[in-house]
Design an enzyme around this catalytic site. Structure first.
Site, PDB file in Angstrom:
ATOM      1  N   ASP A  44       0.302  -1.446   0.004  1.00 25.36           N
ATOM      2  CA  ASP A  44      -0.289   0.047   0.231  1.00 25.36           C
ATOM      3  C   ASP A  44       0.716   1.524  -0.238  1.00 25.36           C
ATOM      4  O   ASP A  44       0.923   2.022   0.606  1.00 25.36           O
ATOM      5  CB  ASP A  44      -1.224   0.006   1.377  1.00 25.36           C
ATOM      6  N   GLY A 101      -1.459   7.541   3.403  1.00 26.60           N
ATOM      7  CA  GLY A 101      -0.573   6.622   2.917  1.00 26.60           C
ATOM      8  C   GLY A 101       0.720   6.974   4.005  1.00 26.60           C
ATOM      9  O   GLY A 101       1.317   8.155   4.330  1.00 26.60           O
TER      10      GLY A 101
END
Lengths: 441, 344
Positions: free
Chosen positions: A324, A343
């Site tokens: 990710d 993130g």
């Protein structure tokens, strides 16, 4: 790949970890012309010939390179965060040899020309394999089906709506139906946009104490539950779907979701799922004192959810583990928590962080590697991820026991937003080979 | 009128015959041309017609083709009769075709185009029907954008009603003219492989053709992306194909359907470009069909979308012949229904 493999190379004196069987065998791997030609005990320094580049592994593990089903690579449009070159360098350092690049770039990868651009850029500037995941809906807007047939012809490996769900059930149904006809893999992030809208971290006591709005686990479960009904509707009829047509839930983070996926698999639906390295190694309390590098989407969950995810990953209910990887520049993170971008980078630390689970005896080394090599290869329909004659020579050498301290300043990624800064990890990648070519790590 | 009726098999699929198609043949004098009487007062759909009834209509249409090719095209079967074309949806060729058919048979034809915006409620449709009925027409030809609307109207009038297309349900005269075109070019329909390609989901032409061609013994295929196929279509007596390559293989007839512009853009298919690439008929795709395969399209065509000009205008295209057969088939239908019109 910037150049073709032009000479033979061999890993010798290694422990070969086969992600299919889990067997560890002493020996070597001989690669020529980009593919594995020979492997096993007979691959020794004496047997590989003088023209061969030899890597003496000194007892380290050699296995297929990792295949990361979700990473943001910055191009086009966000080269201040990452480029294909810097993403490749980070990937090589972390043992990742194949990246499925997310489509939520600027502009999004929603046309054949964008796929073509990405593939040409990757050919010219990337050292690991970059595969395009194209947009499922035009502009990732969730309103119109993207040109799935033309995108697939151009080279798109899978189709996703980026970090957001297709909120309209009607559009999602038609997209799934249309994708099915073309034998396309749909990768979907399940999160009810209304329920999740205001949230910046996991909903619960911890968020309340911090005074931050939360995202409940139900936001994921509601959308994933809907998706399973739509998958059943799409794949329920008698005629067999074309090869490759299936649904992959990009990132599950809760026990609700694990149950939904388990039931769907038991019902025989063509469904798989993944979770991220962050969600199996970190929890909501790691947010601590408003650390924005731990602001990720979907949010880090409570510890009991994390333990359930690890267990589901070990048992195979969760198929794959992804980095990710989502590089964010300093300015996007050096703001109040609620305003910070989501993130974390992950390509370089994914393997070592995963080995934490192995060292804690929560998951076998075989299953961990399988979830990052063979299983994603099977889902994506790729030939790599296998330790077998004829398979692409995408290989890594790593010492699972060598300790190191993560230093964000030394990360190869253009962005340094790692949640593991200063963490003590074990597992150092010593060599990475892509298509028979040894990369600097 | 009760909605129930006995069931009958069309393909593998038991269907309920509409009660309005079940009226006993009226005791009428034999038609001058010595055909079996057509036993229905209305033509609301192909569903419910038997194979002999369909074949009789096609035979009558053959004669109408001959009449239409003469200098003197006028006949007197409908002399003194009134035909109303009631179109709730814009149409050029169907309306013109019915108008010509009525006029060639001697009827007085009135065209009524009702703007869809002014007729939005069921009551209005019924009111319109009752009003028109009071004007004592003999036949009303109706096109409506809602499935079943023509049937509703038929229950409210005392004259004959011809369905000229209702929603996504049926377009019986189109299927008849397609069958006539095929029969004249291939000599028969039994055993032919007919591939109906495109927007089957919304197509009344497809539904009528699926029933009619199966009745006449053809092997009917539908070819479309799943988003343009009606749910359960595989149980409607047709083979389902989702790629043109498999759907066109060994086809004798390739029947393309029109893709409405509002359905091209992301809703049902991603784009016009993608649709044309994978489901538009071009010469390369036509090569998958039999070497003597013929191409049909109910019109109007979207050039470059569902069919390229080279094929639409090419030597294997029957598109213009379909239009000619349309007038003939409509003459035959009006003639058949005329058998039931009261003579006193």
């Amino acid at each position: 790949m910037s150049e073709a493999a032009n000479s033979a190379a061999a890993f010798i004196n290694a422990r070969l970890l086969n992600p299919e069987t889990g067997r560890i065998e002493n020996g070597g791997v001989f690669a020529d012309d980009g593919v594995i030609v020979e492997l096993g005990a007979k691959v020794t320094r004496a047997n590989v010939g003088s023209r061969t580049t030899i890597i003496d592994c000194g007892g380290d593990i050699v296995c297929p390179g990792l295949i990361d089903m979700s990473a943001f690579v910055g191009e086009p449009g966000a080269t201040h965060r990452e480029t294909l070159a810097t993403a490749s360098a980070a990937a090589a350092a972390g043992g990742v040899t194949t990246i499925l690049a997310r489509p939520d770039t600027n502009p999004p990868v929603d046309g054949a020309a964008a796929v073509d651009y990405l593939m040409r850029r990757a050919r010219d500037t990337a050292s690991v394999r970059i595969l395009p995941c194209a947009a499922l809906t035009r502009g990732l807007q969730g309103k119109e089906i993207a040109e799935i047939g033309l995108l697939k012809e151009a080279g798109a490996i899978a189709f996703s709506n980026g970090p957001h769900s297709v909120a309209s059930s009607q559009i999602m149904r038609r997209a799934l139906t249309y994708a099915r006809d073309f034998g396309a893999l749909v990768i979907h992030t399940a999160e009810d946009p209304d329920l999740a809208r205001a949230g910046v971290m996991n909903e619960g006591e911890f968020a309340s104490r911090l005074g931050l709005p939360g995202v409940p686990a139900e936001a994921e479960a509601i959308m994933l539950g809907r998706d399973m009904r739509l998958v059943a509707l799409t794949f329920g009829d008698a005629s067999a779907p074309p090869h490759g047509a299936r649904y992959h839930s990009a990132l599950v983070t809760t026990r609700f979701s694990i149950d939904i996926i388990r039931r769907a698999k038991e019902a025989g639906l063509p469904v798989t799922c993944g979770t991220s390295i962050n969600h199996v190694t970190l929890n909501e309390t790691d947010v601590g004192d408003y650390r924005t590098f731990l602001k990720i989407a979907p949010p880090l969950r409570a510890e009991d959810e994390r333990l359930a995810l690890v267990e589901a990953l070990a048992s195979g209910v969760i198929d794959v583990l992804v980095s990710d990887h989502n590089p964010q520049d300093v300015e996007a993170k050096r703001v109040p928590f609620s305003e910070a971008e989501y993130g974390a980078v992950g390509l370089e630390t994914m393997l070592a962080a995963g080995l934490r689970l192995v060292n804690a005896e929560k998951i076998s080394l075989h299953r961990l590697i399988n979830a990052m090599t063979l299983r994603p290869a099977e889902i994506l329909g790729l030939p790599q991820g296998r330790l077998a004659k004829g398979a692409p020579a995408d290989l890594i050498r790593f010492d699972p026991d060598e300790p190191f301290v993560v230093d964000s300043a030394k990360l190869r990624s253009r962005s340094k937003n790692t949640p593991f800064d200063d963490a003590r990890l074990e597992g150092v990648v010593k060599a990475t080979m892509v298509a028979g070519r040894v990369l600097a790590v | 009128m009760p909605a129930s009726g006995p069931t009958r098999s069309v393909g593998q699929f038991p269907v309920r015959i509409r009660a309005c198609c079940l009226q006993a043949p009226l005791a009428l004098a034999y038609d001058a041309c010595m055909r079996a009487p057509f036993p229905h007062r209305h033509l609301l759909g192909i569903d419910g017609l038997t194979r002999p009834e369909i074949e009789a209509l096609l035979d009558m249409a053959e004669d109408a083709v001959e009449v239409s090719r003469r200098v003197d095209k006028k006949r007197s079967i409908l002399s003194g009769r009134t035909l109303i074309n009631l179109f709730f949806e814009p149409s050029t060729r169907t309306q013109a075709s019915f108008e010509l058919a009525g006029k060639r048979l001697g009827a007085d034809v009135m065209n009524m185009s009702v703007a869809t915006s002014s007729v939005t409620k069921g009551e209005t449709l019924v009111d319109t029907a009752v009003t028109l009925n009071s004007m004592r027409p003999d036949v009303i030809v109706v096109r409506h954008h809602h499935s079943g609307a023509v049937h509703l109207l038929a229950r409210k009038v005392s004259c004959s009603v011809v369905n000229a297309g209702d929603g996504s349900h049926e377009h019986p005269t189109q299927a008849l003219l397609d069958a006539l075109t095929i029969r004249r070019n291939k000599g028969h329909i039994e055993g032919l492989v007919v591939a109906i390609c495109g927007d089957v989901l919304h197509s009344r032409v497809a539904r009528s053709n699926m029933i009619l061609l199966a009745q006449l013994g053809a092997r009917v295929r539908v070819v479309a992306p799943s988003t343009l196929l009606p749910p359960g279509v595989e149980r409607m007596g047709v083979e389902v194909h989702r790629t043109m390559e498999s759907g066109l293989r060994d086809a004798d007839i390739v029947m393309m359907l029109r893709l409405q512009r509002e359905r091209m853009d992301g809703a049902f298919v991603p784009s016009l470009k993608e649709y044309a690439r994978f489901f538009g008929l071009d010469e390369a795709k036509l090569d998958w069909a039999k070497p003597d395969a013929l191409v049909m399209h109910p019109g109007p065509i979207n050039r470059g979308v569902e069919i390229v000009s080279a094929v639409a205008d090419g030597p294997r295209s029957l598109i213009n012949e379909q239009v000619e057969m349309g007038v003939a088939v409509r003459m035959a239908v009006l003639e058949a229904l005329a058998q039931h019109l009261p003579n006193e």
